[in-house]
Design an enzyme around this catalytic site. Sequence first.
Site, PDB file in Angstrom:
ATOM      1  N   HIS A 292      -5.680   2.792  -4.686  1.00  0.00           N
ATOM      2  CA  HIS A 292      -5.710   3.098  -3.247  1.00  0.00           C
ATOM      3  C   HIS A 292      -6.179   4.544  -3.023  1.00  0.00           C
ATOM      4  CE1 HIS A 292      -5.021   1.819   0.767  1.00  0.00           C
ATOM      5  NE2 HIS A 292      -3.871   2.417   0.986  1.00  0.00           N
TER       6      HIS A 292
ATOM      7  N   HIS B 182       3.410  -2.026   3.759  1.00  0.00           N
ATOM      8  CA  HIS B 182       3.284  -0.611   3.421  1.00  0.00           C
ATOM      9  C   HIS B 182       4.621  -0.024   3.000  1.00  0.00           C
ATOM     10  CE1 HIS B 182      -0.325  -1.446   5.711  1.00  0.00           C
ATOM     11  NE2 HIS B 182      -0.844  -0.325   5.251  1.00  0.00           N
TER      12      HIS B 182
ATOM     13  N   ASP C 268       0.828  -1.203   0.000  1.00  0.00           N
ATOM     14  CA  ASP C 268       0.000   0.000   0.000  1.00  0.00           C
ATOM     15  C   ASP C 268       0.864   1.255   0.000  1.00  0.00           C
ATOM     16  OD1 ASP C 268      -2.159  -1.692   0.218  1.00  0.00           O
ATOM     17  OD2 ASP C 268      -2.837  -0.929   2.155  1.00  0.00           O
ATOM     18  N   ASP C 269       0.285   2.348  -0.507  1.00  0.00           N
ATOM     19  CA  ASP C 269       0.740   3.730  -0.287  1.00  0.00           C
ATOM     20  C   ASP C 269       1.860   4.211  -1.181  1.00  0.00           C
ATOM     21  OD1 ASP C 269      -1.179   3.746   1.690  1.00  0.00           O
ATOM     22  OD2 ASP C 269       0.241   3.558   3.343  1.00  0.00           O
TER      23      ASP C 269
END
Length: 215
Positions: free
Chosen positions: A88, A180, A37-38
């Site tokens: 996302h 992450h 993610d991110d």
Amino acid sequence: MGWAWQDPAVRAVARLIPGDVLWYVRTPEPVFALTFDDGPHPATTPGLLPVLARHGARATFFLIGSRVAAHPELVAAIAAAGHEIGNHLMRDEPSVRLSDARFRSDLAETNALLAPYGEVRWFRPGSGWFTPRMLRAAGEMGLRAVLGTVAAAHRGEPSDAQIASRIGATVRPGSIVVLHEGTEPRRGVVETVDQLLSALAGRGLAAVTVSDLAR
């Protein structure tokens, strides 16, 4: 160590939560989905790609639209390496706090930014919380929500060194692992992935994309 979910408890809870959300896949095959993610971010993404290549692993990167716009070369590198990209939303914030109009707008804007790099089938809400209206809006855009059964976030602290061993012990066939990247303090995710993939390969488990696992 950053917050973490662990597989057995999450599988049990997921069966009680309504909605078309992919948490894990029942499979006899020795595979799990690895997701990030991110990103993208210059401090993390360029380090992750050679580690994944060295292990023969494929992953799904859930990317933030504002960071995609800032670093298109990193998105191109992710896609060129054979990894999957997911939505996302536009900013690193809890999606559940967005109005319906803003959620739809951000989801669509991120989709448009990702479209040049390949098909986008999946989205992950910011902070992991979702509502039925969010799932409906995503479904209208051809997207399905993905969460996961094993997750952790780096904080740039010494305890980050324990993440690979802590989450690796709970990964099993069909798990979806959430890690992450996307910020300077998360540089340690590169070493964690190297350790995690080595340990899981020793147990005969291989990392694949969400789409490959879902098949």
